[in-house]
Scaffold this motif. Structure first.
Motif, PDB file in Angstrom:
ATOM      1  N   GLU A  24       0.706  -1.525   0.016  1.00  0.00           N
ATOM      2  CA  GLU A  24       0.046  -0.034   0.097  1.00  0.00           C
ATOM      3  C   GLU A  24       0.839   1.215   0.094  1.00  0.00           C
ATOM      4  N   GLY A  25       2.143   1.082   0.532  1.00  0.00           N
ATOM      5  CA  GLY A  25       3.061   2.307   0.624  1.00  0.00           C
ATOM      6  C   GLY A  25       2.516   3.477   1.379  1.00  0.00           C
ATOM      7  N   ARG A  26       1.737   3.303   2.445  1.00  0.00           N
ATOM      8  CA  ARG A  26       1.025   4.284   3.494  1.00  0.00           C
ATOM      9  C   ARG A  26       0.356   3.523   4.397  1.00  0.00           C
ATOM     10  N   ILE A  27       0.046   4.178   5.488  1.00  0.00           N
ATOM     11  CA  ILE A  27      -0.886   3.751   6.513  1.00  0.00           C
ATOM     12  C   ILE A  27      -2.438   4.280   6.260  1.00  0.00           C
ATOM     13  N   ASN A  28      -3.157   3.244   6.266  1.00  0.00           N
ATOM     14  CA  ASN A  28      -4.777   3.549   5.974  1.00  0.00           C
ATOM     15  C   ASN A  28      -5.296   3.558   7.274  1.00  0.00           C
ATOM     16  N   PHE A  29      -5.782   4.394   7.792  1.00  0.00           N
ATOM     17  CA  PHE A  29      -6.490   4.656   9.244  1.00  0.00           C
ATOM     18  C   PHE A  29      -7.721   4.237   9.387  1.00  0.00           C
ATOM     19  N   ASP A  30      -8.291   3.641   8.255  1.00  0.00           N
ATOM     20  CA  ASP A  30      -9.840   3.293   8.068  1.00  0.00           C
ATOM     21  C   ASP A  30      -9.931   1.577   8.585  1.00  0.00           C
ATOM     22  N   GLY A  31      -8.691   1.263   8.454  1.00  0.00           N
ATOM     23  CA  GLY A  31      -8.790  -0.273   8.994  1.00  0.00           C
ATOM     24  C   GLY A  31      -8.974  -1.196   7.866  1.00  0.00           C
ATOM     25  N   LYS A  32      -9.001  -0.601   6.514  1.00  0.00           N
ATOM     26  CA  LYS A  32      -9.274  -1.519   5.372  1.00  0.00           C
ATOM     27  C   LYS A  32      -8.089  -1.360   4.521  1.00  0.00           C
ATOM     28  N   LEU A  33      -8.045  -2.644   3.486  1.00  0.00           N
ATOM     29  CA  LEU A  33      -7.021  -2.531   2.555  1.00  0.00           C
ATOM     30  C   LEU A  33      -7.192  -1.382   1.615  1.00  0.00           C
ATOM     31  N   GLY A  34      -6.058  -0.847   1.381  1.00  0.00           N
ATOM     32  CA  GLY A  34      -6.127   0.367   0.336  1.00  0.00           C
ATOM     33  C   GLY A  34      -5.753  -0.091  -1.053  1.00  0.00           C
ATOM     34  N   PRO A  35      -5.530   0.705  -1.885  1.00  0.00           N
ATOM     35  CA  PRO A  35      -4.976   0.537  -3.405  1.00  0.00           C
ATOM     36  C   PRO A  35      -3.434   0.122  -3.134  1.00  0.00           C
ATOM     37  N   LEU A  36      -3.021  -0.874  -3.873  1.00  0.00           N
ATOM     38  CA  LEU A  36      -1.372  -1.044  -3.830  1.00  0.00           C
ATOM     39  C   LEU A  36      -0.686  -0.235  -4.902  1.00  0.00           C
ATOM     40  N   ARG A  37       0.577  -0.238  -4.614  1.00  0.00           N
ATOM     41  CA  ARG A  37       1.389   0.677  -5.696  1.00  0.00           C
ATOM     42  C   ARG A  37       2.063  -0.442  -6.430  1.00  0.00           C
ATOM     43  N   TRP A  38       2.197   0.004  -7.631  1.00  0.00           N
ATOM     44  CA  TRP A  38       2.827  -0.918  -8.820  1.00  0.00           C
ATOM     45  C   TRP A  38       4.299  -1.177  -8.444  1.00  0.00           C
ATOM     46  N   GLY A  39       4.853  -0.712  -7.374  1.00  0.00           N
ATOM     47  CA  GLY A  39       6.198  -0.970  -6.985  1.00  0.00           C
ATOM     48  C   GLY A  39       6.428  -2.622  -6.845  1.00  0.00           C
ATOM     49  N   ALA A  40       5.347  -3.153  -6.032  1.00  0.00           N
ATOM     50  CA  ALA A  40       5.322  -4.426  -5.814  1.00  0.00           C
ATOM     51  C   ALA A  40       5.486  -5.389  -7.180  1.00  0.00           C
ATOM     52  N   GLY A  41       4.844  -4.957  -8.181  1.00  0.00           N
ATOM     53  CA  GLY A  41       4.841  -5.702  -9.465  1.00  0.00           C
ATOM     54  C   GLY A  41       6.342  -5.460 -10.137  1.00  0.00           C
ATOM     55  N   LYS A  42       6.735  -4.271  -9.924  1.00  0.00           N
ATOM     56  CA  LYS A  42       8.308  -4.047 -10.372  1.00  0.00           C
ATOM     57  C   LYS A  42       9.400  -4.889  -9.898  1.00  0.00           C
ATOM     58  N   LEU A  43       9.054  -4.792  -8.468  1.00  0.00           N
ATOM     59  CA  LEU A  43      10.071  -5.682  -7.676  1.00  0.00           C
ATOM     60  C   LEU A  43      10.208  -7.058  -8.145  1.00  0.00           C
ATOM     61  N   VAL A  44       9.053  -7.641  -8.404  1.00  0.00           N
ATOM     62  CA  VAL A  44       8.906  -9.040  -8.720  1.00  0.00           C
ATOM     63  C   VAL A  44       9.565  -9.230 -10.209  1.00  0.00           C
ATOM     64  N   CYS A  45       9.188  -8.242 -11.199  1.00  0.00           N
ATOM     65  CA  CYS A  45      10.003  -8.161 -12.512  1.00  0.00           C
ATOM     66  C   CYS A  45      11.333  -7.942 -12.648  1.00  0.00           C
ATOM     67  N   GLU A  46      11.693  -6.947 -11.535  1.00  0.00           N
ATOM     68  CA  GLU A  46      13.392  -6.741 -11.680  1.00  0.00           C
ATOM     69  C   GLU A  46      14.008  -7.954 -11.196  1.00  0.00           C
ATOM     70  N   ALA A  47      13.371  -8.621  -9.846  1.00  0.00           N
ATOM     71  CA  ALA A  47      14.115  -9.672  -9.582  1.00  0.00           C
ATOM     72  C   ALA A  47      14.114 -10.709 -10.315  1.00  0.00           C
ATOM     73  N   ARG A  48      13.276 -11.128 -11.266  1.00  0.00           N
ATOM     74  CA  ARG A  48      13.213 -12.086 -12.262  1.00  0.00           C
ATOM     75  C   ARG A  48      14.285 -11.924 -13.462  1.00  0.00           C
TER      76      ARG A  48
ATOM     77  N   TRP B 181       3.871  -4.994 -14.173  1.00  0.00           N
ATOM     78  CA  TRP B 181       3.794  -4.613 -12.995  1.00  0.00           C
ATOM     79  C   TRP B 181       2.165  -4.424 -12.430  1.00  0.00           C
ATOM     80  N   LYS B 182       1.258  -4.125 -13.022  1.00  0.00           N
ATOM     81  CA  LYS B 182       0.038  -3.650 -12.710  1.00  0.00           C
ATOM     82  C   LYS B 182      -0.674  -4.891 -12.594  1.00  0.00           C
ATOM     83  N   ALA B 183      -0.443  -6.012 -13.402  1.00  0.00           N
ATOM     84  CA  ALA B 183      -1.272  -7.499 -13.319  1.00  0.00           C
ATOM     85  C   ALA B 183      -0.800  -8.144 -12.352  1.00  0.00           C
ATOM     86  N   ILE B 184       0.418  -8.038 -11.877  1.00  0.00           N
ATOM     87  CA  ILE B 184       1.126  -8.699 -10.607  1.00  0.00           C
ATOM     88  C   ILE B 184       0.758  -8.174  -9.334  1.00  0.00           C
ATOM     89  N   THR B 185       0.641  -6.767  -9.287  1.00  0.00           N
ATOM     90  CA  THR B 185       0.000  -6.109  -8.183  1.00  0.00           C
ATOM     91  C   THR B 185      -1.349  -6.338  -7.903  1.00  0.00           C
TER      92      THR B 185
END
Length: 208
Positions: free
Chosen positions: A84-108, A172-176
């Motif tokens: 998520e890249g941030r703290i969501n104070f409403d207690g619910k899962l928020g939008p995810l950042r594409w960085g997670a997908g990029k990290l996977v691709c770059e590690a590959r 990146w987007k699909a993985i995320t």
């Protein structure tokens, strides 16, 4: 801010502390530079705990520190990220950042075409143990951690190898999105987190 390393430390086998070299098993993580590296004491503490400084804002997913984390991931290390890249104070899962997908691709790419294992887990209850409105821990509450199955990504990561940047970004987007779908499933199975928006600090306070 206590879920890492607090919860992760409790989850790990205690025999690691005296039977095996712990340094090879400590997770790598990313933390906002302005939060975890704002002075020399914090900088040394987090660097010694395998935490890397990430810059929020303009640097985005293309900053060099993402490549450092990808190197660790490609080497088979455990890299823990908060997508998520941030703290969501409403207690619910928020939008995810594409960085997670990029990290996977770059590690590959760095590992010569081997996909890393993406293991999602979700915890609930920290809002009761350490509420936003308190500086002290509250005893008598439980934190529940649900660990999912590895996210299937092999049919998508082939796009990571493309020379077309737009195609790479699609990967990146699909993985995320797949990671988000699995986290949403775990969220639905977990006790709800408290909504703390009423006590959350204002991100853009009005001028005085």
């Amino acid at each position: 801010m206590f879920d890492d390393p607090g919860i992760l430390s409790v989850l790990m086998p205690w025999h690691w502390l005296w039977l095996e070299p712990v340094v090879d098993k400590v997770r790598w993580s990313l933390c906002a530079k302005e939060v975890c590296f704002k002075n020399e004491l914090l900088r040394h503490f987090f660097l010694n705990g395998n935490t890397l400084p990430v810059e929020r804002g303009k640097a985005g997913v293309h900053q060099p520190i993402v490549s450092v984390a990808a190197l660790a991931l490609a080497a088979g290390k455990w890299v823990h990220v908060f997508p998520e890249g941030r703290i969501n104070f409403d207690g619910k899962l928020g939008p995810l950042r594409w960085g997670a997908g990029k990290l996977v691709c770059e590690a590959r790419r760095l590992s010569g075409g081997k996909d890393p294992i993406v293991l999602p887990f979700y915890h609930s209850g920290m809002g009761h143990v350490l509420p936003l409105s308190s500086r002290f821990f509250k005893a008598g509450h439980e934190v529940e951690v649900r660990i999912g199955e590895p996210v299937p990504i092999s049919d998508v990561t082939c796009k990571c190898d493309s020379d077309d940047v737009a195609v790479q970004q699609e990967a990146w987007k699909a993985i995320t999105e797949r990671i988000r779908a699995e986290l949403q499933r775990l969220e639905a199975l977990s006790p709800p987190n408290p909504d703390q928006t009423a006590t959350a600090p204002m991100r853009n306070p009005p001028p005085s």
